[in-house]
Write a protein that holds these residues in place. Structure first.
Motif, PDB file in Angstrom:
ATOM      1  N   MET A 331       0.823  -1.214   0.000  1.00 14.83           N
ATOM      2  CA  MET A 331       0.000   0.000   0.000  1.00 14.83           C
ATOM      3  C   MET A 331       0.856   1.262   0.000  1.00 14.83           C
ATOM      4  O   MET A 331       0.557   2.235  -0.697  1.00 14.83           O
ATOM      5  N   LEU A 332       1.912   1.242   0.777  1.00 18.88           N
ATOM      6  CA  LEU A 332       2.780   2.419   0.847  1.00 18.88           C
ATOM      7  C   LEU A 332       3.426   2.706  -0.509  1.00 18.88           C
ATOM      8  O   LEU A 332       3.543   3.867  -0.930  1.00 18.88           O
ATOM      9  N   GLU A 333       3.828   1.661  -1.200  1.00 13.73           N
ATOM     10  CA  GLU A 333       4.428   1.833  -2.528  1.00 13.73           C
ATOM     11  C   GLU A 333       3.391   2.295  -3.552  1.00 13.73           C
ATOM     12  O   GLU A 333       3.683   3.110  -4.435  1.00 13.73           O
ATOM     13  N   ILE A 334       2.183   1.765  -3.452  1.00 16.66           N
ATOM     14  CA  ILE A 334       1.105   2.197  -4.348  1.00 16.66           C
ATOM     15  C   ILE A 334       0.795   3.666  -4.121  1.00 16.66           C
ATOM     16  O   ILE A 334       0.613   4.437  -5.083  1.00 16.66           O
ATOM     17  N   ALA A 335       0.744   4.070  -2.865  1.00 14.40           N
ATOM     18  CA  ALA A 335       0.494   5.475  -2.548  1.00 14.40           C
ATOM     19  C   ALA A 335       1.581   6.367  -3.123  1.00 14.40           C
ATOM     20  O   ALA A 335       1.308   7.436  -3.680  1.00 14.40           O
ATOM     21  N   GLU A 336       2.825   5.931  -3.013  1.00 12.38           N
ATOM     22  CA  GLU A 336       3.941   6.720  -3.548  1.00 12.38           C
ATOM     23  C   GLU A 336       3.845   6.842  -5.068  1.00 12.38           C
ATOM     24  O   GLU A 336       4.115   7.910  -5.630  1.00 12.38           O
ATOM     25  N   ALA A 337       3.457   5.757  -5.736  1.00 20.36           N
ATOM     26  CA  ALA A 337       3.316   5.802  -7.194  1.00 20.36           C
ATOM     27  C   ALA A 337       2.231   6.792  -7.607  1.00 20.36           C
ATOM     28  O   ALA A 337       2.401   7.579  -8.555  1.00 20.36           O
ATOM     29  N   PHE A 338       1.098   6.773  -6.925  1.00 23.82           N
ATOM     30  CA  PHE A 338       0.025   7.731  -7.229  1.00 23.82           C
ATOM     31  C   PHE A 338       0.474   9.168  -6.946  1.00 23.82           C
ATOM     32  O   PHE A 338       0.139  10.093  -7.690  1.00 23.82           O
ATOM     33  N   GLN A 339       1.231   9.342  -5.885  1.00 24.53           N
ATOM     34  CA  GLN A 339       1.686  10.697  -5.550  1.00 24.53           C
ATOM     35  C   GLN A 339       2.659  11.230  -6.593  1.00 24.53           C
ATOM     36  O   GLN A 339       2.664  12.439  -6.885  1.00 24.53           O
ATOM     37  N   LYS A 340       3.477  10.360  -7.174  1.00 27.53           N
ATOM     38  CA  LYS A 340       4.366  10.791  -8.266  1.00 27.53           C
ATOM     39  C   LYS A 340       3.535  11.309  -9.436  1.00 27.53           C
ATOM     40  O   LYS A 340       3.892  12.301 -10.089  1.00 27.53           O
ATOM     41  N   ASN A 420     -13.409  -8.022 -15.102  1.00 24.53           N
ATOM     42  CA  ASN A 420     -12.839  -7.861 -16.443  1.00 24.53           C
ATOM     43  C   ASN A 420     -11.697  -6.858 -16.453  1.00 24.53           C
ATOM     44  O   ASN A 420     -10.677  -7.060 -17.128  1.00 24.53           O
ATOM     45  N   ILE A 421     -11.850  -5.767 -15.718  1.00 29.01           N
ATOM     46  CA  ILE A 421     -10.782  -4.766 -15.623  1.00 29.01           C
ATOM     47  C   ILE A 421      -9.533  -5.382 -15.006  1.00 29.01           C
ATOM     48  O   ILE A 421      -8.411  -5.172 -15.481  1.00 29.01           O
ATOM     49  N   SER A 422      -9.724  -6.147 -13.945  1.00 29.32           N
ATOM     50  CA  SER A 422      -8.592  -6.807 -13.285  1.00 29.32           C
ATOM     51  C   SER A 422      -7.848  -7.711 -14.266  1.00 29.32           C
ATOM     52  O   SER A 422      -6.607  -7.684 -14.341  1.00 29.32           O
ATOM     53  N   ILE A 496      -1.936  -4.459  -8.543  1.00 29.25           N
ATOM     54  CA  ILE A 496      -2.948  -3.755  -7.744  1.00 29.25           C
ATOM     55  C   ILE A 496      -2.925  -2.269  -8.065  1.00 29.25           C
ATOM     56  O   ILE A 496      -3.987  -1.632  -8.181  1.00 29.25           O
ATOM     57  N   PHE A 497      -1.741  -1.709  -8.250  1.00 32.67           N
ATOM     58  CA  PHE A 497      -1.633  -0.301  -8.632  1.00 32.67           C
ATOM     59  C   PHE A 497      -2.327  -0.043  -9.974  1.00 32.67           C
ATOM     60  O   PHE A 497      -3.132   0.888 -10.097  1.00 32.67           O
ATOM     61  N   TYR A 498      -2.034  -0.871 -10.963  1.00 34.92           N
ATOM     62  CA  TYR A 498      -2.635  -0.659 -12.289  1.00 34.92           C
ATOM     63  C   TYR A 498      -4.156  -0.802 -12.240  1.00 34.92           C
ATOM     64  O   TYR A 498      -4.885  -0.070 -12.918  1.00 34.92           O
TER      65      TYR A 498
END
Length: 516
Positions: A331-340, A420-422, A496-498
């Motif tokens: 989750m922390l890495e996903i949050a960082e990716a979105f923040q970028k 389907n999106i997944s 999960i990020f995508y």
């Protein structure tokens, strides 16, 4: 004229090709940008974070203990360092969750004048008010079912009375179950579901006390709810109901032929009991951060993982690296990716809520508090919950096949579009072998009901539960960060990020086409 028409046709084709090329280039650019953010999720950063989060310093992160308090401070500081704001108006990131430990209540219970022993013969499984109760009769309702295909309560008034029912469900003369019409059982036979469903039926019909006879599960339930260490629950007003699981001796003292009789009847069995509760209240915390959407900020995609684990037992620290340190650092890495993406002016169109919940190991308490008592953001505006609980290891059953796999649970249960999106995101970016073994409605492990996504799903919010399966170190002190397979953790986190990215940025909110 023909020459002019020819020239016009050529120019139209050229313009059309140029437009198509520009559109393709634009789509390609977007894909490259998304991939750049996805690639910012690295095994090295996941490993660094997990070696801290699952270290002895955090003392196993038992709910309410000092180690859990250290964990929530760590998570808060991470979001502060990224510049991702709190989801709460006071800006401290902590949603206070009021909890209580319930010690075994003091109970004296007699049937037909004979005294029975607390824990040995019966166990109270909900928090009930202090009081004295007695009745001269008990209503036996067989299996205690109230379903459109079968009801134990037809033309029956149980208001203010004591109700007795047993485990299981009826079958037809052809040997199939009455509810399902097949050889497959329904929720009325599964302990985790019937435990609640049958009680709720009796409660909604006004019963004052409920006795559940389930001999196969009695030892387990007595250990779970009768332990002197006390069990944990949300602080709620005591139910105006008494609910006991009873053993065979007590059941047969009330109804001698209970094992063979399914017939609803009034029993001339007198019951009386004195009940005195015992509890200790305290507070734990969910950690909640948010990236506001640029176009549809009032629609929310929730990414969740539980922050707690088992603490210290017999002097050994249960670090919980996979369960659920892996989900937490993901989750922390996903949050960082979105923040970028936000910093590059490409933030999500919908809001992303990062929900770290407490008390999962104690009964999904933090997520239940969020959905049932204090949803920070309206559940009606919540698009989906992507819940991450154990994604850093390999199930021994998968070791001889493709290790680049991930179990997905719940993706198709409420929204066909979400499933389907997944699948599309996986095919496009990650190529993980998505395994739906535990998604089966008849999965005996019942994993769909055993992690925090379920509290969203029961509110008809589409969910995906990401899970690598259990292993030899599950819920043991040996679940340590050196055993995490960081290349798998990296690829799974990117998926999960995508998926979250697509849910947040697609034009239309996904539809719930399978609401329960």
């Amino acid at each position: 004229m023909k020459k002019l028409l020819f020239l016009f046709g050529i120019s139209t084709i050229l313009f059309s090709c140029g437009s198509s090329q520009n559109k393709t280039a634009t789509n390609s650019k977007k894909a490259l940008e998304v991939t750049a953010y996805g690639n910012s999720i690295t095994s090295a950063e996941l490993k660094e974070a997990l070696y801290t989060y699952a270290s002895d310093e955090f003392e196993g992160r038992n709910t309410g203990d000092p180690g859990q308090k250290k964990a929530v401070e760590y998570l808060k500081n991470h979001y502060v360092s990224l510049g991702i704001p709190s989801a709460l108006p006071n800006n401290d990131y902590f949603q206070e969750v009021p909890l209580q430990t319930l010690s075994t209540p003091a109970i004296d219970l007699l049937v037909n004048g004979k005294s029975f022993t607390n824990i040995e013969d019966y166990v109270s499984v909900i928090s009930s008010p202090d009081g004295t109760f007695n009745a001269k009769e008990i209503i036996y309702v067989g299996y205690g079912i109230d379903d459109e295909k079968f009801s134990s309560y037809t033309n029956l008034d149980v208001k203010g009375k004591v109700v007795l029912f047993k485990a299981g469900e009826p079958k037809n003369s052809d040997g199939n179950y009455t509810i399902s019409g097949t050889d497959e059982t329904s929720k009325w036979s599964n302990l985790r579901q019937e435990f609640v469903a049958k009680r709720e039926v009796a409660e909604n019909k006004g019963a004052k006390a409920v006795l559940f006879y389930n001999p196969d599960a009695y030892s387990f339930v007595a250990k779970r709810f009768g332990g002197s260490h006390g069990r944990m629950s949300l602080v709620e007003p005591p139910k105006d109901l008494y609910y006991f699981i009873i053993n065979t001796d007590l059941a047969k003292a009330i109804h001698s032929t209970i094992d063979t009789s399914d017939k609803t009847e009034t029993l001339n069995s007198a019951i009386e009991f004195n009940y005195k509760n015992a509890s200790n209240t305290f507070e734990s915390e969910n950690v909640v951060a948010i990236i506001k959407g640029s176009e549809k900020p009032e629609e929310y995609v929730v990414v969740s993982a539980h922050l707690d684990h088992e603490g210290i037992k017999d002097g050994e620290i249960y670090n919980g690296a996979d369960d659920d340190g892996s989900g937490t650092v993901a989750m922390l890495e996903i949050a960082e990716a979105f923040q970028k993406a936000v910093e590059n002016g490409q933030g999500p169109k919908r809001s992303i809520v990062f929900l770290h919940v407490t008390g999962e190991e104690k009964g999904l308490l933090g997520s239940k508090y969020y959905t049932d008592q204090d949803p920070i953001f309206p559940l009606a505006n919540t698009v989906a919950d992507l819940n991450i609980d154990m994604i850093g290891r390999t199930d021994p059953k998968r070791e001889k096949t493709n290790r680049n796999y991930l179990y997905l649970i719940g993706s198709d249960k409420l929204s066909t579009e979400l499933h389907n999106i997944s699948e599309e995101m996986n095919t496009k970016y990650c190529n993980i072998d998505l395994d739906y073994t535990f998604n089966d409605d008849n999965d005996p492990n019942r994993f769909y009901y055993r992690s925090d996504h379920y509290n969203f799903a029961k509110n008809n919010i589409p969910v995906i539960f990401y899970f690598n399966g259990t292993h030899a170190d599950y819920h043991k002190p040996s679940d340590t960060p050196d055993k995490i397979e960081y290349d798998l953790l990296e690829n799974r986190t990117r998926l999960i990020f995508y998926t979250a990215w697509e849910l947040a940025n697609r034009k239309d909110r996904i539809k719930v086409d399978k609401a329960n």
